[in-house]
Design a protein around this motif. Structure first.
Motif, short mmCIF file in Angstrom:
data_model
loop_
_atom_site.label_atom_id
_atom_site.label_comp_id
_atom_site.label_asym_id
_atom_site.label_seq_id
_atom_site.Cartn_x
_atom_site.Cartn_y
_atom_site.Cartn_z
N LYS A 187 0.85 -1.18 0.00
CA LYS A 187 0.00 0.00 0.00
C LYS A 187 0.89 1.24 0.00
O LYS A 187 1.84 1.33 0.77
N TRP A 188 0.55 2.18 -0.89
CA TRP A 188 1.25 3.46 -0.92
C TRP A 188 0.66 4.39 0.15
O TRP A 188 -0.55 4.44 0.34
N ASN A 189 1.53 5.13 0.80
CA ASN A 189 1.14 6.19 1.75
C ASN A 189 0.08 5.75 2.76
O ASN A 189 -0.95 6.41 2.92
N PRO A 190 0.30 4.65 3.47
CA PRO A 190 -0.69 4.21 4.45
C PRO A 190 -0.69 5.09 5.71
O PRO A 190 0.29 5.78 6.00
N VAL A 191 -1.78 5.03 6.43
CA VAL A 191 -1.92 5.81 7.67
C VAL A 191 -1.23 5.06 8.80
O VAL A 191 -1.36 3.84 8.94
N ILE A 192 -0.48 5.78 9.62
CA ILE A 192 0.21 5.22 10.77
C ILE A 192 -0.57 5.57 12.04
O ILE A 192 -0.96 6.73 12.24
N ALA A 193 -0.79 4.56 12.89
CA ALA A 193 -1.46 4.74 14.19
C ALA A 193 -2.84 5.38 14.04
O ALA A 193 -3.29 6.11 14.93
N ASN A 194 -3.48 5.13 12.92
CA ASN A 194 -4.87 5.53 12.70
C ASN A 194 -5.10 7.03 12.86
O ASN A 194 -6.15 7.47 13.32
N HIS A 195 -4.08 7.82 12.49
CA HIS A 195 -4.23 9.27 12.60
C HIS A 195 -3.62 9.93 11.37
O HIS A 195 -2.43 9.77 11.09
N HIS A 196 -4.42 10.68 10.63
CA HIS A 196 -3.99 11.25 9.36
C HIS A 196 -2.93 12.34 9.52
O HIS A 196 -2.28 12.71 8.54
N LYS A 197 -2.74 12.87 10.73
CA LYS A 197 -1.72 13.89 10.93
C LYS A 197 -0.33 13.31 11.12
O LYS A 197 0.66 14.05 11.05
N ASN A 198 -0.24 12.01 11.36
CA ASN A 198 1.08 11.38 11.47
C ASN A 198 1.75 11.33 10.09
O ASN A 198 1.08 11.25 9.06
N HIS A 199 3.07 11.38 10.11
CA HIS A 199 3.81 11.28 8.85
C HIS A 199 3.60 9.91 8.23
O HIS A 199 3.79 8.89 8.89
N PHE A 227 17.04 15.72 2.57
CA PHE A 227 16.70 14.40 3.11
C PHE A 227 16.96 14.32 4.61
O PHE A 227 16.30 13.54 5.32
N ILE A 228 17.89 15.10 5.13
CA ILE A 228 18.14 15.07 6.57
C ILE A 228 16.93 15.62 7.32
O ILE A 228 16.41 14.99 8.25
N GLY A 229 16.45 16.79 6.93
CA GLY A 229 15.28 17.37 7.58
C GLY A 229 14.04 16.52 7.39
O GLY A 229 13.23 16.36 8.31
N TYR A 230 13.88 15.96 6.19
CA TYR A 230 12.73 15.11 5.88
C TYR A 230 12.65 13.93 6.83
O TYR A 230 11.60 13.65 7.43
N ASP A 233 12.20 14.72 10.84
CA ASP A 233 10.81 14.91 11.25
C ASP A 233 10.05 13.60 11.29
O ASP A 233 9.30 13.32 12.24
N ARG A 234 10.22 12.76 10.26
CA ARG A 234 9.48 11.51 10.18
C ARG A 234 9.86 10.55 11.30
O ARG A 234 9.01 9.99 11.98
N LEU A 235 11.15 10.36 11.48
CA LEU A 235 11.60 9.40 12.49
C LEU A 235 11.25 9.87 13.89
O LEU A 235 10.95 9.04 14.77
N TYR A 236 11.29 11.17 14.13
CA TYR A 236 10.88 11.68 15.45
C TYR A 236 9.40 11.40 15.70
O TYR A 236 9.01 10.97 16.79
#
Length: 318
Positions: A187-199, A227-230, A233-236
């Protein structure tokens, strides 16, 4: 797996900036700083722009079941180059059959073909052309598979070459796993932890291994972007989710062990990512898949795990 020599481009020493080259000193095509691309219309072009005519073409047999299968495979891939589409469809169609049908469907706007070149090397580097759904193809698939996501042809005006190279590069990894028969769900771009605001990651795959099924949470490292900033944010964001749930829950995916897979074009850009973000310090497992190793020696030896000192190459058994 068919390795494409066109995916690696000799490094031009006259380039002013310091780019992340391969171990052989080459710049990978799909992460090249001077990559450009545009949609190319066929000479005989009779585009279908409404649903009624698209459905009529199918009902009258002007496009048949094999054409519709090609559209569905392309729609599921979002954007794939001609070589990848041939490989996806190889069990059902020969390479020449796939190419002939793609060319015919271009005339009516069911698919769009892109011309991708490196600025200054237009006549020497000619990679397989990327394809995406055209207006008619998008309308037809969305009519019959209304609950599924397909990329609207109009969105490529905004996504441009940046979107093309992200999807084509990740489709190389996705296609390889399908050829190995280890990819059971995607699946492309799936939702994480059931919240659309998550990366959201670029994609998630359910992968079958000898030790059991795992989820690969995948994203692409683009060295021509921040890519560092990208990924910082995601990993945090994913770290906070993991600390709350003890896992990274993925909508519509079974509760299997999850690995974050960072897909980098070269080992040099992967090393820089690890140096800046210390990938070994996150609470969930992170693996780095290096595209130059994938093309050179295959899937099983293309992965690295972060340690406190460096990225350590591993061999996995699938």
């Amino acid at each position: 797996m068919e390795t494409l020599a066109q995916d690696l481009v000799p490094f031009d020493e006259n380039l002013e900036a310091n780019y992340y080259t391969t171990k052989k000193g080459e710049l990978p095509l799909w992460d090249h700083p001077f990559l450009k691309g545009s949609k190319v219309l066929p000479k005989k072009y009779y585009p279908i722009t409404n649903l009624e005519r698209a459905v009529e073409h199918l009902s009258r047999g002007l496009i048949d079941e094999n054409d519709f299968m090609i559209l569905k495979v392309l729609g599921d891939a979002i954007c794939a180059n001609e070589n990848q589409l041939r490989r996806y469809l190889e069990p059902k169609l020969s390479h020449s059959q796939t190419s002939t049908r793609l060319d015919r469907m271009r005339r009516y706007g069911f698919v769009d073909r892109w011309k991708v070149r490196i600025r200054g090397q237009e006549e020497t580097v000619k990679p397989p052309a990327p394809y995406s759904l055209g207006m008619a193809g998008f309308k037809l698939l969305k009519h019959y598979y209304n609950s599924e996501f397909f990329m609207d042809a109009n969105r490529w005006d905004a996504l441009g070459i940046g979107g093309i190279k992200r999807y084509v590069s990740v489709n190389e990894l996705r296609c390889t796993m399908i050829e190995m028969r280890i990819l059971k769900q995607w699946k492309w771009n799936p939702v994480i932890a059931n919240h659309h605001k998550n990366h959201r990651p670029l994609g998630v795959g359910l992968v079958e291994t000898p030790q059991g099924n795992v989820n690969f949470i995948m994203d692409r490292v683009q060295s021509t972007q921040d890519f560092i900033g990208y990924f910082k944010d995601r990993l945090y964001n994913w770290k906070k989710i993991y600390e709350r749930y003890g896992e990274l829950p993925i909508s519509e995916f079974p509760d299997h062990p999850s690995y974050v897979i960072l897909f980098a074009s070269t080992l040099s850009v992967a090393n820089q990512l690890h140096k800046e973000l210390m990938l070994d310090t996150y609470p969930f497992p992170i693996w780095v898949c290096v595209e130059e190793d994938l093309l050179e020696s295959g899937f099983n030896t293309s992965f690295y795990i972060p340690t406190s000192e460096k990225l350590k190459r591993i061999q996995i058994d699938f």
